[in-house]
Design a protein around this motif. Sequence first.
Motif, PDB file in Angstrom:
ATOM      1  N   GLY A  59      -7.418  -0.858  30.853  1.00 46.49           N
ATOM      2  CA  GLY A  59      -7.527   0.385  31.587  1.00 46.49           C
ATOM      3  C   GLY A  59      -7.018   0.298  33.008  1.00 46.49           C
ATOM      4  O   GLY A  59      -7.225   1.205  33.782  1.00 46.49           O
ATOM      5  N   VAL A  60      -6.351  -0.797  33.363  1.00 44.92           N
ATOM      6  CA  VAL A  60      -5.803  -0.958  34.707  1.00 44.92           C
ATOM      7  C   VAL A  60      -4.288  -1.016  34.593  1.00 44.92           C
ATOM      8  O   VAL A  60      -3.747  -1.772  33.794  1.00 44.92           O
ATOM      9  N   HIS A  61      -3.618  -0.200  35.395  1.00 51.53           N
ATOM     10  CA  HIS A  61      -2.163  -0.167  35.380  1.00 51.53           C
ATOM     11  C   HIS A  61      -1.642  -0.530  36.769  1.00 51.53           C
ATOM     12  O   HIS A  61      -2.022   0.076  37.766  1.00 51.53           O
ATOM     13  N   ARG A  62      -0.781  -1.536  36.814  1.00 54.43           N
ATOM     14  CA  ARG A  62      -0.172  -1.973  38.075  1.00 54.43           C
ATOM     15  C   ARG A  62       1.050  -1.102  38.358  1.00 54.43           C
ATOM     16  O   ARG A  62       1.882  -0.893  37.489  1.00 54.43           O
ATOM     17  N   HIS A  63       1.116  -0.598  39.592  1.00 50.02           N
ATOM     18  CA  HIS A  63       2.225   0.271  39.984  1.00 50.02           C
ATOM     19  C   HIS A  63       2.750  -0.221  41.332  1.00 50.02           C
ATOM     20  O   HIS A  63       1.982  -0.399  42.277  1.00 50.02           O
ATOM     21  N   ALA A  64       4.047  -0.453  41.417  1.00 46.93           N
ATOM     22  CA  ALA A  64       4.665  -0.959  42.647  1.00 46.93           C
ATOM     23  C   ALA A  64       5.602   0.084  43.235  1.00 46.93           C
ATOM     24  O   ALA A  64       6.294   0.800  42.506  1.00 46.93           O
ATOM     25  N   PHE A  65       5.590   0.160  44.562  1.00 48.76           N
ATOM     26  CA  PHE A  65       6.516   1.036  45.269  1.00 48.76           C
ATOM     27  C   PHE A  65       6.720   0.504  46.676  1.00 48.76           C
ATOM     28  O   PHE A  65       5.984  -0.360  47.143  1.00 48.76           O
ATOM     29  N   THR A  66       7.748   1.009  47.334  1.00 55.09           N
ATOM     30  CA  THR A  66       8.076   0.604  48.705  1.00 55.09           C
ATOM     31  C   THR A  66       7.829   1.783  49.632  1.00 55.09           C
ATOM     32  O   THR A  66       8.155   2.922  49.305  1.00 55.09           O
ATOM     33  N   LEU A  67       7.284   1.486  50.797  1.00 52.61           N
ATOM     34  CA  LEU A  67       6.964   2.516  51.775  1.00 52.61           C
ATOM     35  C   LEU A  67       7.576   2.124  53.107  1.00 52.61           C
ATOM     36  O   LEU A  67       7.422   0.976  53.548  1.00 52.61           O
ATOM     37  N   ALA A  68       8.280   3.065  53.724  1.00 50.29           N
ATOM     38  CA  ALA A  68       8.859   2.797  55.041  1.00 50.29           C
ATOM     39  C   ALA A  68       7.734   2.758  56.066  1.00 50.29           C
ATOM     40  O   ALA A  68       6.843   3.596  56.069  1.00 50.29           O
ATOM     41  N   ALA A 105      13.405  -5.307  54.755  1.00 49.66           N
ATOM     42  CA  ALA A 105      14.044  -4.120  55.330  1.00 49.66           C
ATOM     43  C   ALA A 105      13.156  -3.431  56.372  1.00 49.66           C
ATOM     44  O   ALA A 105      13.549  -2.435  56.943  1.00 49.66           O
ATOM     45  N   GLY A 106      11.969  -3.939  56.585  1.00 48.96           N
ATOM     46  CA  GLY A 106      11.093  -3.364  57.592  1.00 48.96           C
ATOM     47  C   GLY A 106      10.044  -2.427  57.038  1.00 48.96           C
ATOM     48  O   GLY A 106       9.335  -1.777  57.791  1.00 48.96           O
ATOM     49  N   GLY A 107       9.894  -2.348  55.752  1.00 50.19           N
ATOM     50  CA  GLY A 107       8.881  -1.488  55.138  1.00 50.19           C
ATOM     51  C   GLY A 107       7.773  -2.324  54.537  1.00 50.19           C
ATOM     52  O   GLY A 107       7.606  -3.508  54.839  1.00 50.19           O
ATOM     53  N   LEU A 108       7.021  -1.702  53.668  1.00 49.15           N
ATOM     54  CA  LEU A 108       5.937  -2.384  52.970  1.00 49.15           C
ATOM     55  C   LEU A 108       6.171  -2.303  51.471  1.00 49.15           C
ATOM     56  O   LEU A 108       6.492  -1.240  50.940  1.00 49.15           O
TER      57      LEU A 108
END
Length: 138
Positions: A59-68, A105-108
Amino acid sequence: MLMLELADLGWWLLLIFVGLPVLAATVAGLLWLLRLPPFGERPAALTRGGARQRAKDEGVHRHAFTLALPDAEDPLHAIERVKQLAMCSHWAALKHAPEIDASPAGGLEIQVFALDREHALALEAAVRRGMSQPPRRA
């Protein structure tokens, strides 16, 4: 006057010696009808396999994204804000804290854990919406 007091005493005695046992028998009868298990015992449905325990990551889903990263914000403060925003979302899996790394690139680079695949994008949107607003000062 004395007779009235003895009569009142008789009613009290009648209530104590007859009424309370009838009340206790009624409560005992209702409990027997409900057939509640004694305190500390498991109901039969649980011991026969009626309930199942989930696996640790089910029931746990890993989701990745980049944030400036906002220009005027301290990176450590931004990381704490992202963690707080992610964990306060309705769709966050509370057993897993978000994993956040600084990107070249300076983001997270953020990895959040949603309750299921369908709500991972809603969790990302909540973090992005919160980071687009100016930080609150305490």
